[in-house]
Design an enzyme around this catalytic site. Structure first.
Site, mmCIF file in Angstrom:
data_model
loop_
_atom_site.group_PDB
_atom_site.id
_atom_site.type_symbol
_atom_site.label_atom_id
_atom_site.label_comp_id
_atom_site.label_asym_id
_atom_site.label_seq_id
_atom_site.Cartn_x
_atom_site.Cartn_y
_atom_site.Cartn_z
ATOM 1 N N ASP A 1 14.088 -9.225 -1.525
ATOM 2 C CA ASP A 1 15.737 -8.924 -1.403
ATOM 3 C C ASP A 1 16.199 -8.907 -2.727
ATOM 4 O OD1 ASP A 1 15.114 -11.562 -1.408
ATOM 5 O OD2 ASP A 1 16.671 -12.049 -0.091
ATOM 6 N N LYS B 1 7.920 -11.916 -0.379
ATOM 7 C CA LYS B 1 8.800 -12.713 0.476
ATOM 8 C C LYS B 1 8.220 -14.204 0.731
ATOM 9 C CE LYS B 1 12.873 -12.957 2.626
ATOM 10 N NZ LYS B 1 13.983 -12.818 1.998
ATOM 11 N N ASP C 1 6.742 0.780 -0.170
ATOM 12 C CA ASP C 1 7.354 1.992 0.315
ATOM 13 C C ASP C 1 9.084 1.890 0.282
ATOM 14 O OD1 ASP C 1 7.641 4.361 1.861
ATOM 15 O OD2 ASP C 1 8.128 3.065 3.675
ATOM 16 N N TYR D 1 1.233 -2.053 7.720
ATOM 17 C CA TYR D 1 0.942 -0.400 8.157
ATOM 18 C C TYR D 1 -0.479 -0.290 8.830
ATOM 19 C CZ TYR D 1 4.329 1.962 5.290
ATOM 20 O OH TYR D 1 5.380 2.489 4.917
ATOM 21 N N ASP E 1 11.326 4.127 -2.848
ATOM 22 C CA ASP E 1 12.454 5.107 -2.772
ATOM 23 C C ASP E 1 13.768 4.736 -3.407
ATOM 24 O OD1 ASP E 1 10.814 6.613 -0.983
ATOM 25 O OD2 ASP E 1 12.258 6.705 0.464
HETATM 26 C C1 IPM Z 1 5.266 7.313 1.449
HETATM 27 C C2 IPM Z 1 5.952 7.877 3.184
HETATM 28 C C3 IPM Z 1 4.903 7.130 3.931
HETATM 29 C C4 IPM Z 1 4.549 5.870 3.955
HETATM 30 C C5 IPM Z 1 4.851 7.568 5.487
HETATM 31 C C6 IPM Z 1 5.113 9.272 5.567
HETATM 32 C C7 IPM Z 1 3.851 7.409 6.154
HETATM 33 O O1 IPM Z 1 7.141 6.930 3.299
HETATM 34 O O2 IPM Z 1 4.364 7.979 1.014
HETATM 35 O O3 IPM Z 1 6.122 6.594 0.928
HETATM 36 O O4 IPM Z 1 5.219 5.105 4.510
HETATM 37 O O5 IPM Z 1 3.783 5.352 2.898
HETATM 38 MG MG MG Z 2 7.849 6.202 1.613
#
Ligand code: IPM
Ligand code: MG
Length: 356
Positions: free
Chosen positions: A221, A189, A245, A140, A249
């Site tokens: 993975d 990884k 990240d 990032y 999710d």
């Molecule tokens: C999160 C989001 C952010 C990230 C984006 C919006 C830059 O997906 O906070 O998880 O990737 O960190």
């Molecule tokens: Mg995110």
């Protein structure tokens, strides 16, 4: 206590969900005799529209002058065609870096009332773990370039980690595990990446300093698969920025809805940034149907981690429990026999419960 909270409503559903969290904070303040003042801050798309950049310096300074920061979400299709440095997300990244917030905690807990909303067929063993995500390093924040080589465009993103960066997030993971079920899974990884091999070496060194914590490594993975196969095995997952990240999710969905998950981002001091892990959901913005619980629970994390208000944070969590028990649900978690409510009604119900 008196606390100044910088509030970034942001884009999309941001303003709607943040309004609910502020309402809940006000109820807490009233009940427990605190004074919270709110400083509005522009960041993301709104800041691009108003100031021509996603995080103007003055806005960062407002955050640094506050005791903590509450954020809704940023981004939307309106700004999707902007060049990389002028995207709303860049504001968020600049804010995280500008505040030195290297440690991002993302709890994934299955509220038993939401078992039916989980896509897994058997959640009887429970899901209760936390992703500790490194937040201001890795790909990032490496160098990003796009250049023309031999007549075609070549894009490069650089991933790097130093021992110091790995060690400080590792410590957070082990300390967090000590307060939980004492188990750390470090995800990397290492079969491919140098950054991961260094990551693993540093984590192993740390593990020796925490003999009371059970430690293991897992390739990313495999971790993606294990989260679906046997999520109950996890207590604390520590991982680098991009893996965190993605896995957070995935983890959130196991609990029924990404709309339920809060997060804290902290650095060395007590000032942090507290936001739900979901995005700005432009498709449902302005309809008052978003789930405000992730943001409300983020406010609870702020009370606990930034202000040391354990009891107040617990009151918010308890109120969420009660409201779910009553069967109130926003659309994303709606199930048979429950009552569908709006974003505002959900916020009201939680606030009322705390005020009662
Ligand atoms: C999160 C989001 C952010 C990230 C984006 C919006 C830059 O997906 O906070 O998880 O990737 O960190
Ligand atoms: Mg995110």
């Amino acid at each position: 206590m008196e606390k100044k909270i910088a509030v970034i409503a942001g884009d999309g559903i941001g303003p709607e969900i943040v309004a609910q969290a502020v309402k809940v904070l006000d109820t807490v303040a009233k009940k427990y005799g605190h004074q919270f003042t709110y400083e509005p801050v522009d960041m993301g798309g709104v800041a691009i529209d108003r100031w021509g950049e996603p995080l103007p310096q003055a806005m960062l300074e407002k955050c640094l002058a506050a005791d903590s920061v509450l954020l809704g979400a940023v981004g939307g299709p309106k700004w999707d065609t902007m060049p990389g440095h002028l995207r709303p997300e860049k504001g968020l990244l600049a804010l995280r870096a500008g505040m030195g917030l290297y440690s991002n905690l993302r709890p994934a807990k299955l509220w038993q009332q939401l078992s039916a909303a989980s896509p897994l067929k058997d959640v009887s063993k429970g899901i209760d773990f936390i992703v500790v995500r490194e937040l201001i390093g890795g790909v990032y924040f490496g160098k990003h370039t796009t250049e023309t080589v031999d007549g075609q465009q070549v894009a490069t993103d650089t991933m790097s980690y130093s021992e110091t960066e790995i060690e400080r997030i590792g410590k957070i993971a082990f300390e967090t595990a000590r307060k939980r079920r004492k188990k750390v899974t470090s995800v990397d990884k290492a079969n491919v990446l140098d950054t991961s091999r260094l990551w693993r070496a540093v984590m192993h060194r740390l593990a020796e300093q925490y003999p009371d914590v059970e430690y293991s490594d897992m390739l990313v993975d495999n971790a993606a698969m294990q989260l679906i196969k046997a999520p109950e095995q996890f207590d604390v997952i520590v991982t680098e920025n991009m893996f965190g990240d993605i896995l957070s999710d995935e983890a959130s969905m196991l609990t029924g809805s990404i709309g339920m998950i809060p997060s804290s981002s902290m650095g060395e001091g007590t000032r942090g940034l507290f936001e739900p892990i979901h995005g700005s959901a432009p498709d449902i913005a302005g309809k008052d149907i978003a789930n405000p619980v992730g943001t409300i629970l983020s406010a609870a994390m702020m009370l606990k981690y930034s202000f040391g208000m354990e009891q107040e944070a617990a009151a918010i969590e308890q109120a969420v429990h009660t409201v779910l028990d009553k069967g109130l649900r926003t659309g994303d978690t709606m199930a048979e026999g429950c009552t569908q409510v709006s974003c505002t009604q959900m916020g009201d119900a939680i606030a009322d419960c705390i005020g009662a």
